[in-house]
Design an enzyme around this catalytic site. Structure first.
Site, mmCIF file in Angstrom:
data_model
loop_
_atom_site.group_PDB
_atom_site.id
_atom_site.type_symbol
_atom_site.label_atom_id
_atom_site.label_comp_id
_atom_site.label_asym_id
_atom_site.label_seq_id
_atom_site.Cartn_x
_atom_site.Cartn_y
_atom_site.Cartn_z
ATOM 1 N N CYS A 16 0.838 -1.257 -0.069
ATOM 2 C CA CYS A 16 -0.116 -0.057 0.107
ATOM 3 C C CYS A 16 0.912 1.209 -0.077
ATOM 4 O O CYS A 16 0.688 2.113 -0.687
ATOM 5 C CB CYS A 16 -0.863 0.111 1.026
ATOM 6 S SG CYS A 16 -0.212 0.034 2.816
ATOM 7 N N HIS B 94 -1.834 1.246 7.159
ATOM 8 C CA HIS B 94 -2.064 1.369 5.731
ATOM 9 C C HIS B 94 -1.681 2.947 5.347
ATOM 10 O O HIS B 94 -1.761 3.746 6.274
ATOM 11 C CB HIS B 94 -3.748 1.487 5.727
ATOM 12 C CG HIS B 94 -4.052 1.061 4.235
ATOM 13 N ND1 HIS B 94 -3.534 0.372 3.314
ATOM 14 C CD2 HIS B 94 -5.047 1.840 3.721
ATOM 15 C CE1 HIS B 94 -4.360 0.789 2.170
ATOM 16 N NE2 HIS B 94 -5.254 1.476 2.331
ATOM 17 N N ASP C 171 -7.940 5.755 -2.389
ATOM 18 C CA ASP C 171 -6.962 4.648 -2.254
ATOM 19 C C ASP C 171 -6.514 3.605 -3.267
ATOM 20 O O ASP C 171 -7.513 2.760 -3.804
ATOM 21 C CB ASP C 171 -7.764 3.729 -1.040
ATOM 22 C CG ASP C 171 -7.005 2.938 -0.424
ATOM 23 O OD1 ASP C 171 -5.948 2.588 -0.871
ATOM 24 O OD2 ASP C 171 -7.409 2.090 0.610
#
Lengths: 343, 704
Positions: B423, B467, B483
């Site tokens: 991520c 994250h 995202d």
């Protein structure tokens, strides 16, 4: 100031704990205070509390309260260790002045176990240890003696610090019964020379000695065996035969034989002589002013003589008198003069 | 020669006075108290402690000698030198804790007498206290309290080495004692006024904690993903948000520099203030949620998007981020609320801010820049974002915890060559492309997700939920969340990391002992959930029971308690507790003493005799006492003699249990009546004698 407080405290304790050979420990006569580690523990709890406050840490609060409560619980436990315990003076011992005289005590636990109990008198202490509920344990406590005569410790301390040693509970027992302390044996000079001369001196004295029985009027304290009853029947006078010569014989140990020596020294000489004779098993009698013990032999006789020497001129301590008697501690502090020297 | 001999033998004889078992418990307790410090202490110190304690133990066994004074001083100096070299002047909580442990270790060589034993006892109790500063979970609390219990057992053994029963009896005695005092402890805990801190020393640790950091290098978060440590737990007043909406914003990284994303905003250093843990009290409103965060040593707090602060210990700062007033060096609870009201004003971005969010390095990653220019030419702002996300969705990008190394032009290699990343990689790359295309963008770091605790009562967010995502400025809409991970690996956002990397098998691959690793085994999952629930409740209600929550509880009680009243109440509780304890023990004593009814009657008689001036002597028979009493008080002579006969017949007649049991009460009755008669007679006699007082008492004394 502190002396005043101490004497007050002493008197208060003496009122609270009367003299007795049997002492049942109850709330009335048990004392409990934190020990030095207990005081430090209190300071530690304070520090912990401040830590808890400063860091707003609930768990530190919790553990502080827990330990504080344990401290209070320990107070309970420590008190219960002694409460209900009955301390009995079973037997007082005998011995020579300067020795440690054994006092046999019996501790009988009440309905709780008595745990980690110590008895002490002054510097000497004896651990009784664990006495389960309903049982009893015997223990001999040595009490240091200073001089001949009656010996009675002022207070015997019974103490416990169980469970954590942070608190001590204690009480005292103030016994009535006294032990008897024999004069310390000192080698008698007369006999030292007698040993050198051997039998000769002793045998040369004895025949002439028998003639030298001096007669004197009866006075208070003379034994009835000594009265010349034949003369009394004739003249009506009570005349006593003073066995001057008889006492010079090796069978007699005489108080008057050591002219010029101090009374106590004489008693010590006699004590030594009694011990020597007792060892060899020979017959001997003891002549003290006011008391005569007929010649005999055997250990029982020796003990009887020693006892007579020990208490000669001494008065048995009365129950009401609070003062300790004859222990080393009291002599060292110089509170009380040596009783024998006054006579 | 003789001097040496003596000085060497003396300690040995003294060390014999400490019972081995007591020493053993002390050592076990020490070992137990070190376990919470395990991650904090250097290895060499642990080894030294083990060696020193072992030495002491061998000396106790008589195998070796304890060191003499010179050797001891040498060891002391050497260890302190090692300590100073290792510490190198930095003073943190860790070094302080190390020093503390070192002193305990050195004290082992000196433990010869009971006094040393107590010194160790105090130090170890305080070590347990210090442990509570760092670990407040249930199991650590139990370890600490258990260790204190062992210390108390050790003290018991020290004070009564001959006591039979050993450890079991010791624990039982301790347990009974604790049970007795527990009510007082609980009352004190609830009512003891929680004062303001007097002063404060920050608990700043020198050691990095597991958790997100304020810089993001590709790879950082993937190492976090291997940790199942708890980050925080959340209770919602209303319903929980959907999994995909659980974005916990922590901090914003806006500066790319040499491949690393950083915070540009200078975070002003706040002087460490007083500990302020009040995290809001009372029932949770439907919009509110309550976060219990593990210590991070940082000031940032994690919050859902569009939240407002409810409790006083967090403040909302720029960029909708929340910050504590002081670093969270212990677990912190705080309360926030979701703000669902539609935004009134159209947000604007100041030019300075826009410049900040468009910052890029002067060179590097040319292909990504070219891609941005390409996208920008054909699209609007929203169009750029859309096409970039669809590029992620359509092309074979992979979400992996084992990304390849991308040393030069990392963003280019991620986007065009390797196409495998985590991520953080994708968030960084997306921000880079958006900024190249002239759209203000920033990387947001925090957590995403969180699984339900036992009974779905609360949410647990762990480190592997860490994250990174992107926020882009869209004119007219404000900051919009983007995202890229959601486009590449929807599983990650919908159900968490475990599913996202299920094929790869890299979920917690290095954490063998973690319960989360075996989350698919129902039993382990259940057990770990229950354990976590207990801990959560413990932390919320016991550990978190502080000033505000205490006041809140008190305000629910009738009478309006303030802190002053609480103080009085506490003093009252202690006083009453002590009083009750005293009363109970007094009652017990009395019952014990009065169990024997004969004894009681006899006691009454003795009292009567004493009042009549005839004190009882030890060892006196009843008849002797009676005759003395008769001599002193002729009026009661007959009754006294009769009474003495009855006492004698009770104590000296042959034992026949059934008969005595039946006659007992009868006899007691008669003796009581007799006593009453004697009392009456004495009173009468006393009246007659009033004219001539104390005469009888005197004659009584003389008669002996």
């Amino acid at each position: 100031m502190s002396r005043l407080i101490r004497s007050r405290w002493q008197r208060w304790i003496n009122r609270r704990i009367p003299r007795s050979d049997v002492q049942l420990l109850t709330q009335r006569n048990l004392f409990i205070l934190p020990t030095a580690p207990g005081v430090v523990f209190g300071v530690l709890l304070l520090i912990m509390l401040i830590t808890g406050i400063n860091y707003q840490n609930s768990l530190i609060y919790l553990v502080t309260f827990l330990l504080g409560a344990v401290f209070v619980g320990a107070m309970h436990q420590t008190h219960r260790n002694l409460a209900g315990l009955e301390l009995t003076l079973v037997q007082t011992g005998e011995g020579f002045a300067g020795d440690d005289i054994l006092f046999r005590l019996r501790a009988a636990a009440g309905k709780d176990d008595a745990i980690a109990v110590t008895l002490s008198d002054g510097d000497t202490s004896v651990r009784i240890g664990h006495v389960p509920s309903g049982q009893s344990a015997d223990v001999a406590l040595p009490v240091g003696s200073a001089f001949r005569g009656y010996l009675r410790p002022d207070r015997i301390r019974i103490e416990t610090r169980f469970p954590f040693g942070l608190l001590k509970a204690w009480s005292w027992m103030r016994p009535i019964s006294t032990a008897v302390v024999f004069p310390r044996p000192i080698a008698a000079p007369d006999v030292v020379s007698a040993v050198d001369d051997g039998e000769q001196t002793a045998s040369s004295r004895s025949p002439e000695g028998n003639d030298h029985a001096e007669l004197r009027p009866w006075r208070d304290g003379d034994m009835s065996q000594r009265v010349m009853w034949k003369r009394f029947a004739r003249s009506g006078q009570m005349v006593v035969a003073d066995w001057e010569a008889d006492k010079r014989s090796p069978h007699w140990l005489d108080f008057n034989a050591f002219a010029g020596a101090d009374h106590e020294v004489r008693l010590s000489y006699l004590s030594w002589l009694v011990v020597e004779r007792g060892k060899s098993g020979s017959r001997f009698g003891l002549n003290l002013p006011g008391q005569v013990i007929e010649p005999d032999s055997g250990p029982a006789h020796a003990t009887r003589c020693l006892r007579a020497l020990a208490v000669w001129g001494e008065e048995k301590p009365r129950d009401a008198v609070g003062a300790p008697y004859g222990t080393r501690r009291t002599t060292d502090s110089g509170r009380r003069a040596k009783p024998g020297a006054v006579i | 020669m003789s001097f040496w001999n003596r000085s060497q033998q003396e300690p040995e004889t003294q060390s014999d006075t400490l019972p081995s078992r007591a020493l053993l418990w002390l050592m076990v307790s020490f070992a137990l108290l070190l376990t919470p410090q395990f991650d904090r202490l250097p290895v060499w110190l642990m080894a030294v402690c083990v060696v020193l304690a072992g030495w002491r133990w061998l000396a106790q066994q008589g195998r070796v000698r304890l060191p003499g004074r010179w050797l001891r001083t040498g060891i002391l100096l050497a260890l302190i030198a090692v300590y100073l070299i290792r510490v190198q002047g930095s003073f943190t909580v860790d070094t302080a804790a190390s020093f503390f442990v070192l002193t305990v270790g050195l004290k082992w060589l000196e433990t010869r007498t009971a006094r040393d034993f107590y010194v160790l006892f105090y130090i170890l109790v305080y070590l347990a206290t210090v442990n509570f500063l760092f670990h407040q979970e249930v199991h650590w609390a139990l370890v600490n309290i258990g260790a204190i219990g062992l210390l108390l057992i050790g003290l018991q053994v020290l004070n009564a080495p001959e006591l039979p029963g050993g450890m079991k009896a010791g624990w039982r005695r301790l347990g009974v004692m604790l049970l007795k005092v527990l009510p007082i402890v609980v009352l004190l805990f609830v009512f003891f006024p929680r004062m303001e801190p007097l002063w404060s020393v920050p608990l700043v640790s020198g050691k990095a904690r597991t958790g997100i950091s304020d810089t993001m290098r590709p790879g950082d978060i993937s190492s976090l993903a291997q940790s199942s440590a708890r980050a925080f737990r959340v209770t919602f007043g209303g319903s929980m948000p959907e999994y995909r909406d659980r974005y916990w914003r922590g901090l914003i990284l806006d500066t790319l520099d040499d491949g690393t994303w950083r915070q540009s905003g200078y975070e002003p250093y706040r002087r460490p203030g007083r500990v302020d843990l009040d995290g809001g009290v009372g029932e949770l409103q439907p919009q509110e949620y309550d976060v219990l965060m593990e210590p991070t040593d940082q000031r940032w707090a994690f919050a859902l998007e569009r939240s407002v602060a409810v409790s006083d210990n967090v403040v909302k700062e720029a960029d909708d981020l929340f910050r504590f007033r002081r670093p969270a060096d212990s677990p912190v609870r705080y309360r926030l609320a979701r703000d669902n009201s539609p935004e009134q004003t159209v947000p604007t971005l100041e030019p300075g801010q826009a410049r900040r969010y468009l910052q890029l390095p002067a060179s590097g990653n040319p292909r990504a820049r070219a891609l941005a220019a390409d996208l920008r030419q054909s699209n609007s702002e929203v169009g750029v974002i859309r096409s970039l996300l669809s590029r992620f969705r359509e092309q074979p990008y992979f979400y992996t915890l084992r990304p390849p190394r991308m040393p030069d032009n990392g963003i280019d290699s991620l986007l065009f060559d390797d196409m495998r990343g985590f991520c953080a990689h994708y968030a960084g790359a997306t921000t880079f492309v958006l900024r190249s295309a002239g759209i203000p963008a920033r990387v947001v770091v925090g957590y995403q997700g969180g699984e339900s605790g036992a009974g779905d009562e609360y949410l647990v967010v762990r480190q592997y939920d860490a994250h990174a995502w992107v926020e882009a400025w869209v004119e007219g809409q404000g900051w919009v969340r983007i995202d890229p991970t959601a486009a590449i690996a929807p599983n990650r956002i919908e159900s968490g990391l475990r599913d996202a990397v299920a094929e790869e098998g890299s979920f917690l691959e290095n954490e063998w002992a973690s319960a989360q690793r075996y989350g698919d085994v129902a039993l382990i999952r259940w057990a770990s959930q229950q354990l976590d629930r207990i801990n959560y409740q413990w932390q919320r209600w016991v550990v978190g029971y502080q000033g505000q929550s205490q006041m809140d509880l008190m305000s629910r009680l009738p009478g309006g308690f303030g802190i002053k009243e609480l103080g009085y109440l506490t003093a009252g509780i202690v006083g009453v507790g002590l009083l009750i304890a005293g009363l109970i023990s007094a009652l017990q004593m009395r019952r014990g003493a009065s169990r024997d009814r004969y004894g009681r009657v006899l006691g009454a008689w003795y009292q009567l005799c004493e009042r009549a001036g005839v004190p009882v002597r030890s060892g006196e028979t009843p008849s002797a006492l009676a005759s003395r009493l008769a001599a002193a008080e002729p009026a009661v002579a007959d009754s006294a003699r009769l009474f003495a006969r009855m006492v004698n017949s009770h104590y000296y007649r042959p034992q026949s249990k059934s008969a005595s049991a039946r006659d007992g009460s009868d006899e007691i009755q008669r003796m009581r009546r007799l006593l009453a008669t004697m009392r009456r007679q004495l009173r009468k006699a006393g009246k007659n004698q009033r004219s001539n007082p104390r005469h009888l008492a005197h004659s009584g004394k003389l008669s002996d």
